[in-house]
Motif scaffolding. Structure first.
Motif, PDB file in Angstrom:
ATOM      1  N   GLN A  68       0.886  -1.167   0.000  1.00 20.14           N
ATOM      2  CA  GLN A  68       0.000   0.000   0.000  1.00 20.14           C
ATOM      3  C   GLN A  68       0.918   1.209   0.000  1.00 20.14           C
ATOM      4  OE1 GLN A  68      -2.984  -0.886  -0.310  1.00 20.14           O
ATOM      5  NE2 GLN A  68      -3.262  -2.792   0.796  1.00 20.14           N
ATOM      6  N   GLY A  70       2.685   4.572   0.443  1.00 17.60           N
ATOM      7  CA  GLY A  70       2.502   5.651   1.400  1.00 17.60           C
ATOM      8  C   GLY A  70       1.731   5.224   2.630  1.00 17.60           C
ATOM      9  N   ASN A  71       1.524   3.906   2.784  1.00 16.63           N
ATOM     10  CA  ASN A  71       0.794   3.362   3.919  1.00 16.63           C
ATOM     11  C   ASN A  71      -0.639   3.868   4.014  1.00 16.63           C
ATOM     12  OD1 ASN A  71       0.722   1.495   5.895  1.00 16.63           O
ATOM     13  ND2 ASN A  71       1.546   2.820   7.503  1.00 16.63           N
ATOM     14  N   TRP A  72      -1.208   4.311   2.885  1.00 16.79           N
ATOM     15  CA  TRP A  72      -2.633   4.610   2.872  1.00 16.79           C
ATOM     16  C   TRP A  72      -3.378   3.295   2.810  1.00 16.79           C
ATOM     17  CZ3 TRP A  72      -4.552   9.373   3.563  1.00 16.79           C
ATOM     18  CH2 TRP A  72      -3.668  10.444   3.393  1.00 16.79           C
ATOM     19  N   PHE A  76      -8.095   3.462  -0.462  1.00 14.56           N
ATOM     20  CA  PHE A  76      -7.843   4.896  -0.651  1.00 14.56           C
ATOM     21  C   PHE A  76      -6.533   5.184  -1.360  1.00 14.56           C
ATOM     22  CE2 PHE A  76     -10.237   4.276   3.327  1.00 14.56           C
ATOM     23  CZ  PHE A  76     -11.451   4.735   2.859  1.00 14.56           C
ATOM     24  N   GLY A  77      -5.534   4.341  -1.171  1.00 18.26           N
ATOM     25  CA  GLY A  77      -4.225   4.631  -1.749  1.00 18.26           C
ATOM     26  C   GLY A  77      -3.974   3.868  -3.025  1.00 18.26           C
TER      27      GLY A  77
END
Lengths: 511, 120
Positions: A68, A70-72, A76-77
């Motif tokens: 994922q 950006g660690n979203w 959402f990411g």
């Protein structure tokens, strides 16, 4: 313990197959010295290949990896998913990419290399790798645009009149298919409220009226069918593939149509499984006609590259056949077939390119005597051609066997029979090249008598490597077949895919 | 259906029609214009797909606005990406059109169409 740490590192670095080619391309353009540029491009691509091999081993042992960005959290990411289907495709594109890159060094076309040829090739591979790893339909669209834009630049690189003329239908039809794909994305978002593949998998299954899902499936099918070069929609392929430099054609033959097929294999089993069953008769007919029309077109040609271009179309028919069957075994067989056909086709185009240089023409009637003059080349051609035709013990036999097995198990006897008959015609058209270019006596004017052409190692090595891979794929095919079976399961197991991307806590709730 | 959605549907359909008409003409310049119109049509189509439709919403700020009144920001982000891509492609197409028309000294697609294969 160490193994989980390694898997962690690998999942954090999942963007490497995309970023390394980009870095190589950007660094490469900084240097006008061709030697330095070649070295940079080759090093980065080889490093990517090594990384992909590591990734494949990890995934074969411990299952698919997810990043994922950006660690979203997932819907959402940006999501990157590396399962076995993606990795088989990545291995194929890295392998063929390295071979084509090395081959292009010996093409002797420094004019072409000045047009940032190698960096463009890397950019295209970046787009292809991104498409293979994308876990989101809109990201898939963006990666398709990246690889298409690079391919536009490559197909007109050199700007000869024939290239510009042939480039226009290529461009317009590919853009049209992208537009259809984008429309489908928009409507899909309107219906499901998400474009994340895992979340779509959940929501499309809960859709109250199945009709709208079939409409969307048809739009996606149409968009990808143009890109894959299937029966009524393949006309852009044979008019354009014979004009660019041989290295470009070899790369396109291995990647372009296959990315379209990959997208079908990725999206349909996940979000349109029921619609695939509805559309199956249509796709089966398209597959059968693609195989037949492609091979008949090939038989009619005397230009070696046009002949091979029609063959690409014909082979896509087999992939479409496996896609239409849609069982885990069939999807796995399609993945295996993509690997095999990319290797065989790239090798054949490269050999065609060497023949073109020896005789100064692509016309088969003005060639001849290659078997006597270049026995090594003849052996390599025979391996690649027989593999394409599906003769044991080569890789093509194995791939075809699994496709046909899945087809007959599903009861599609007519389409399976057509596939078998087309194999014969494929052999016939390969015999045509064999007879015209290799076996018959050389026309008087053709072979330059005093200075016999010597095959440069930089041209011969990649061809030999690809042919050897084709043989190994057949003889020691066990691991690859197991990987393909895993790819089939990964691509069709919807619950596992959702769990993989969204995590356990989101699976039950949906929204 | 709100009137604005109906109006947008007509506009999008009209744009698609005009784009297809231009694509089917023989002129290279019209081809480029047709592809540009096509991308505009798709962008407008995306807007009608947001959760509030074409009704005015409020900015999606958490805790400041109720979720049901928020405008869906995602279609706008997607359209933005699509516009940038379409812009790049159009620029490339224009450059290609210039080169092609210079090479053949015409922008008529019938003259520009691929030469017959040299093998018949």
């Amino acid at each position: 313990m160490a193994e989980t740490a390694l898997r962690q590192i690998l999942s954090y670095t999942l963007t490497i197959p995309v970023i390394l080619p980009l870095i190589g391309a950007l660094l490469g353009t900084l240097f006008t010295n061709l030697r330095v540029r070649r070295l940079i491009c080759l090093t980065t691509l080889a490093a990517t290949a090594v990384y992909v091999v590591l990734l494949t081993i990890a995934v074969a042992q411990g299952g698919a990896l997810v990043l994922q960005v950006g660690n979203w959290p997932a819907p959402f990411g940006v999501t990157f998913v590396a399962d076995m289907l993606s990795l088989l495709m990545l291995l194929m594109s890295c392998g063929v990419g390295v071979a084509v890159l090395v081959y292009s060094f010996g093409n002797g076309d420094s004019e072409l290399e000045r047009y940032a040829f190698h960096p463009l090739l890397l950019i295209q591979l970046m787009g292809v790798h991104g498409a293979f790893l994308a876990g989101d339909v809109f990201n898939l669209y963006v990666w398709f645009e990246v690889l298409l834009t690079a391919s536009f630049a490559l197909i007109v690189a050199g700007s000869s009149r024939a290239q510009l003329q042939a480039g226009i239908p290529y461009l317009v039809l590919n853009l049209l298919s992208s537009t259809i794909f984008l429309i489908a994305c928009g409507l899909l978002y309107g219906v499901a409220g998400t474009l994340n593949l895992a979340q779509l998998t959940q929501r499309m299954a809960e859709l109250p009226s199945p009709g709208i899902s079939t409409v969307l499936a048809v739009l996606f099918l149409l968009g990808y069918a143009i890109k894959a070069g299937t029966f009524p929609l393949f006309s852009w392929l044979p008019v354009s593939y014979h004009t660019p430099p041989v290295a470009v054609t070899a790369l396109f033959s291995a990647l372009m149509t296959k990315v379209g097929v990959y997208a079908l294999l990725r999206i349909f089993p996940l979000i349109f499984p029921d619609d695939l069953a509805v559309l199956q008769p249509l796709v089966l007919w398209a597959a059968a006609l693609t195989m037949v029309v492609g091979v008949l077109g090939a038989l009619a040609q005397y230009n070696v590259r046009r002949l091979l271009s029609f063959h690409i179309v014909s082979q896509v028919g087999y992939l479409l056949l496996a896609f239409a069957i849609g069982t885990p075994a069939a999807i796995g067989a399609a993945a295996l077939f993509i690997v095999h056909v990319a290797i065989a086709k790239a090798a054949l185009f490269m050999i065609g390119g060497v023949a073109e240089r020896i005789f100064g023409t692509a016309d088969l009637r003005r060639m001849g005597g290659l078997a006597r003059a270049h026995p090594g080349l003849a052996v390599l051609f025979a391996i690649a051609a027989l593999s394409l035709a599906g003769i044991p013990p080569l890789g093509g036999f194995l791939a075809k066997l699994y496709v046909l097995q899945a087809t007959f198990e599903a009861g599609a006897y007519l389409a399976g029979g057509v596939a078998l008959a087309v194999s014969l015609l494929t052999t016939l058209s390969m015999l045509k090249i064999w007879y015209e270019a290799f076996w018959k006596a050389a026309p008087d004017a053709a072979l330059p008598g005093e200075q016999p052409y010597r095959l440069a190692p930089v041209l011969g090595l990649p061809i030999a490597a690809l042919a050897l891979t084709g043989v190994l794929l057949g003889v020691f095919g066990g691991p690859v077949v197991r990987a393909a079976e895993q790819a089939g399961r990964d691509a069709t197991d919807r619950a596992a895919y959702v769990r993989l991307v969204l995590g356990d806590e989101l699976v039950g709730g949906g929204r | 259906m709100p009137l604005s959605t109906l109006l947008m549907a007509i506009v999008v359909g009209w744009l698609f029609g005009a784009a297809v008409y231009l694509l089917l003409r023989r002129s290279l310049v019209r081809l480029v214009l047709g592809l540009a119109l096509l991308s505009y049509a798709v962008s407008l189509l995306f807007f009608t797909m947001s959760n509030t439709g074409l009704r005015p919403g409020v900015p999606p700020i958490i805790n400041a606005t109720p979720p049901e009144a928020m405008t869906d920001p995602l279609p706008q982000a997607l359209v933005l990406t699509a516009i940038v891509i379409a812009f790049g492609i159009t620029a490339f197409l224009l450059a290609l059109a210039v080169r092609a028309s210079q090479a053949a000294n015409t922008d008529d697609m019938d003259v520009l169409s691929p030469p017959p294969p040299d093998d018949h």
